[in-house]
Design a protein around this motif. Sequence first.
Motif, PDB file in Angstrom:
ATOM      1  N   LEU A   1      19.452  11.745   6.030  1.00  0.00           N
ATOM      2  CA  LEU A   1      18.979  12.845   5.195  1.00  0.00           C
ATOM      3  C   LEU A   1      18.928  12.328   3.767  1.00  0.00           C
ATOM      4  CD1 LEU A   1      20.324  16.486   5.279  1.00  0.00           C
ATOM      5  CD2 LEU A   1      19.766  15.390   3.146  1.00  0.00           C
ATOM      6  N   THR A   2      17.779  12.444   3.149  1.00  0.00           N
ATOM      7  CA  THR A   2      17.678  11.979   1.777  1.00  0.00           C
ATOM      8  C   THR A   2      16.618  12.808   1.040  1.00  0.00           C
ATOM      9  OG1 THR A   2      17.438  10.016   0.386  1.00  0.00           O
ATOM     10  CG2 THR A   2      16.015  10.151   2.298  1.00  0.00           C
ATOM     11  N   VAL A   3      16.394  12.451  -0.212  1.00  0.00           N
ATOM     12  CA  VAL A   3      15.483  13.226  -1.052  1.00  0.00           C
ATOM     13  C   VAL A   3      14.529  12.255  -1.735  1.00  0.00           C
ATOM     14  CG1 VAL A   3      15.356  14.871  -2.965  1.00  0.00           C
ATOM     15  CG2 VAL A   3      17.342  14.879  -1.477  1.00  0.00           C
ATOM     16  N   VAL A   4      13.276  12.661  -1.911  1.00  0.00           N
ATOM     17  CA  VAL A   4      12.354  11.884  -2.726  1.00  0.00           C
ATOM     18  C   VAL A   4      12.004  12.721  -3.954  1.00  0.00           C
ATOM     19  CG1 VAL A   4      10.186  10.616  -2.784  1.00  0.00           C
ATOM     20  CG2 VAL A   4      11.399  10.863  -0.643  1.00  0.00           C
TER      21      VAL A   4
ATOM     22  N   PRO B   1       0.820  -1.216   0.000  1.00  0.00           N
ATOM     23  CA  PRO B   1       0.000   0.000   0.000  1.00  0.00           C
ATOM     24  C   PRO B   1       0.854   1.267   0.000  1.00  0.00           C
ATOM     25  CG  PRO B   1      -0.058  -1.086   2.145  1.00  0.00           C
ATOM     26  CD  PRO B   1       0.625  -2.020   1.202  1.00  0.00           C
ATOM     27  N   PRO B   2       0.313   2.371  -0.546  1.00  0.00           N
ATOM     28  CA  PRO B   2       1.088   3.607  -0.585  1.00  0.00           C
ATOM     29  C   PRO B   2       1.406   4.120   0.818  1.00  0.00           C
ATOM     30  CG  PRO B   2      -1.089   3.927  -1.558  1.00  0.00           C
ATOM     31  CD  PRO B   2      -1.005   2.512  -1.157  1.00  0.00           C
ATOM     32  N   GLY B   3       2.557   4.734   0.946  1.00  0.00           N
ATOM     33  CA  GLY B   3       2.954   5.275   2.240  1.00  0.00           C
ATOM     34  C   GLY B   3       4.463   5.333   2.343  1.00  0.00           C
ATOM     35  N   GLU B   4       4.942   5.719   3.497  1.00  0.00           N
ATOM     36  CA  GLU B   4       6.385   5.791   3.714  1.00  0.00           C
ATOM     37  C   GLU B   4       6.685   5.366   5.133  1.00  0.00           C
ATOM     38  OE1 GLU B   4       7.784   9.828   3.590  1.00  0.00           O
ATOM     39  OE2 GLU B   4       5.926  10.569   4.423  1.00  0.00           O
ATOM     40  N   VAL B   5       7.765   4.615   5.319  1.00  0.00           N
ATOM     41  CA  VAL B   5       8.172   4.223   6.667  1.00  0.00           C
ATOM     42  C   VAL B   5       9.681   4.331   6.780  1.00  0.00           C
ATOM     43  CG1 VAL B   5       6.292   2.639   7.211  1.00  0.00           C
ATOM     44  CG2 VAL B   5       8.297   1.777   6.025  1.00  0.00           C
TER      45      VAL B   5
ATOM     46  N   LYS C   1       6.755  -2.381  -7.056  1.00  0.00           N
ATOM     47  CA  LYS C   1       8.157  -1.993  -6.913  1.00  0.00           C
ATOM     48  C   LYS C   1       8.262  -0.842  -5.918  1.00  0.00           C
ATOM     49  CE  LYS C   1       9.386  -3.054 -11.670  1.00  0.00           C
ATOM     50  NZ  LYS C   1       9.714  -2.503 -12.990  1.00  0.00           N
ATOM     51  N   PRO C   2       9.369  -0.753  -5.200  1.00  0.00           N
ATOM     52  CA  PRO C   2       9.532   0.409  -4.310  1.00  0.00           C
ATOM     53  C   PRO C   2       9.685   1.691  -5.127  1.00  0.00           C
ATOM     54  CG  PRO C   2      11.394  -1.128  -4.089  1.00  0.00           C
ATOM     55  CD  PRO C   2      10.501  -1.674  -5.140  1.00  0.00           C
ATOM     56  N   TYR C   3       9.013   2.756  -4.688  1.00  0.00           N
ATOM     57  CA  TYR C   3       9.221   4.047  -5.366  1.00  0.00           C
ATOM     58  C   TYR C   3      10.560   4.614  -4.945  1.00  0.00           C
ATOM     59  CZ  TYR C   3       8.278   8.578  -7.397  1.00  0.00           C
ATOM     60  OH  TYR C   3       8.347   9.706  -8.182  1.00  0.00           O
TER      61      TYR C   3
ATOM     62  N   TYR D   1      14.463   3.484   4.641  1.00  0.00           N
ATOM     63  CA  TYR D   1      13.392   4.439   4.431  1.00  0.00           C
ATOM     64  C   TYR D   1      12.736   4.081   3.102  1.00  0.00           C
ATOM     65  CZ  TYR D   1      11.103   8.871   3.281  1.00  0.00           C
ATOM     66  OH  TYR D   1      10.192   9.819   2.917  1.00  0.00           O
ATOM     67  N   LEU D   2      11.530   3.542   3.185  1.00  0.00           N
ATOM     68  CA  LEU D   2      10.857   3.061   1.984  1.00  0.00           C
ATOM     69  C   LEU D   2       9.674   3.960   1.653  1.00  0.00           C
ATOM     70  CD1 LEU D   2      10.638  -0.761   2.761  1.00  0.00           C
ATOM     71  CD2 LEU D   2      12.442   0.447   1.563  1.00  0.00           C
ATOM     72  N   VAL D   3       9.517   4.256   0.375  1.00  0.00           N
ATOM     73  CA  VAL D   3       8.347   4.994  -0.093  1.00  0.00           C
ATOM     74  C   VAL D   3       7.664   4.120  -1.128  1.00  0.00           C
ATOM     75  CG1 VAL D   3       7.519   7.095  -1.188  1.00  0.00           C
ATOM     76  CG2 VAL D   3       9.518   7.193   0.280  1.00  0.00           C
ATOM     77  N   SER D   4       6.350   3.932  -0.938  1.00  0.00           N
ATOM     78  CA  SER D   4       5.590   3.134  -1.895  1.00  0.00           C
ATOM     79  C   SER D   4       4.480   3.995  -2.470  1.00  0.00           C
ATOM     80  CB  SER D   4       4.998   1.917  -1.182  1.00  0.00           C
ATOM     81  OG  SER D   4       4.044   1.288  -2.015  1.00  0.00           O
ATOM     82  N   VAL D   5       4.201   3.793  -3.753  1.00  0.00           N
ATOM     83  CA  VAL D   5       3.044   4.467  -4.346  1.00  0.00           C
ATOM     84  C   VAL D   5       1.966   3.434  -4.673  1.00  0.00           C
ATOM     85  CG1 VAL D   5       4.221   6.515  -5.208  1.00  0.00           C
ATOM     86  CG2 VAL D   5       4.214   4.452  -6.592  1.00  0.00           C
TER      87      VAL D   5
END
Lengths: 406, 164
Positions: free
Chosen positions: B57-60, A335-339, A361-363, A353-357
């Motif tokens: 510290l990072t960037v998206v 699911p979308p989100g970030e942790v 695949k990981p964003y 630090y993962l961001v999903s949309v």
Amino acid sequence: MSEIFIETVRDDGTPDDLGSVPMSLQMGPSHPAMHGTIKMRLRLDGEIVQKADVEVGYLHRGFEKSCENSTWTQVFPYTDRLNYVSPLCNNVGYAMAVEKLIGIDVPERCKYVRMIMSETSRVGDHLTCVGASLMELGAFTAFLYAIEAREEIWRLTEEVTGARLTHTYVRVGGLKDDLPPDFEAKYRKVEKKIRSLVDDILLLVDRNRIFLDRMKDTGVMTRERAIDWGFTGPCARASGVAYDVRKSHPYLLYDRTDFDVPVGTTGDNYDRYLVRMEELKQSLRIIDQCFKQMKPGPVNVDDPRIVMPDRDEVYGSIEGTIQHFKIIMEGIQVPPGEVYSYTEGGNGELGFYLVSVGEGKPYKCRVRPPCWNFMQAVHEMLEGYQIADIVPTFGSVNMIGGECDR
Amino acid sequence: MSQYVVQRLTERFPDQILETHAFRGDDTVVLKRDKLLEVLRFLKEDAGLNFDLPVDLTVVDWWRKKEPRFEVVYHLYSLGKGHRIRLKVPVDEDDAVVPSSRAVWAGFDWYEREAWDLYGIRFEGHPNHTRILLWEGFEGHPLRKDYPITKRQPLTALLDGKQE
């Protein structure tokens, strides 16, 4: 790039009668003590290091870019190659980050197995670090003992995971497989051997005059500076920062085990060595308790959207085939989100630090490498000391190129 | 636990905060860029917050997904209080600059250089604003989403003599 500094007065203003000039020296990247991935530009006044300029990037392989173009499961082999001395810690760290993002909890047995495997990996990591730095100081016998103990661990790990070095053992929502049935008996043999080898190493070096002279009061990092530079792990603890993720923010089932966090006082090379040797014994203690506490049970979560089906089902039922196809071709749908999820790796706080949309695949898949902080601060631990002190200092911060450069 | 941090920040800098949210236990504060350094100093020096450990510290890059395009992400931890916070600062592509936090935490030195190297965000006031993982002369910033993964930039000539 070589430059010669010609000065007729020393830095404190006194005339330089001998006519000596500071020398610039390139150390690495093709230098055995620099692990082949670090270059230092040194400015030397005789034997004293005046200035050290550290350059990294020789092992940069684009970890993050590769992850963004792989499914969530395909990232595991890349994490093996971060800190390749303790790959299972990285596997567990990444799997826990994805699980946090999905919002699932793995079964109890899985947690115990993950703890056992992480701790064996940590023992191997510390042994490699201590052994390699001892070898660089000339104690070749101690190195062979350490490597023999590590070899036992790798042999044991190979029986569980199928690989010596890059295990890819952990999966999102579980493990590749449960431990083999005779694992505990085999582990006991290995443990006995590790303990005796570690005792041998201690006997060889602990009161060795040369070893103490080289390690004590060299490469000092004070507590305040260590915090400011963002140190975590054994290096921070040697400087007196009592921060261990396993203790401060217990994950898996570390809160059910009893272990000590060794903390140093001066933050010199000797303290870092002592902290690692003690942590290694504490890891064995944790594994002991895990074996006592764990019970038979499933190791994977019961969710067909996340966990791969058994082989029989893949080839024997249409549901199994579809499920297998979906996970392989499209990836687990997160699911979308970030942790930001953090665990105690071999070198300190290993953060993901993962961001999903909401795709397979990981964003973004960012790893917070503990080595990075050591490398940006290592010049403070070198300047003012002798050129020979570079070797034990650089060895004791345990820079792992794969993790530092990614 | 870090709800307290969000509350403190909202009280102290009500006009600097664009948004706050929590997801899976991670508290996030989205900040304006104007007084970023002041906010960071407050986070470090305030006795109740005491964020002494620079974590990450990072960037998206939200290319074609969101405006403004970039988000600079800070993760901080307090050793004494045991709480964490995530800060995000949105910046535009045309004006991809944030003030450097190197003077607040020495530990963000290389992180900022890495963010410049791989994402092309400038950190105003950084004492050594150079590339770190890649070499000087590398074209583009490879972690931007519009940098193709298949693109190659060999530093030395390939075996067949071509520079590609």
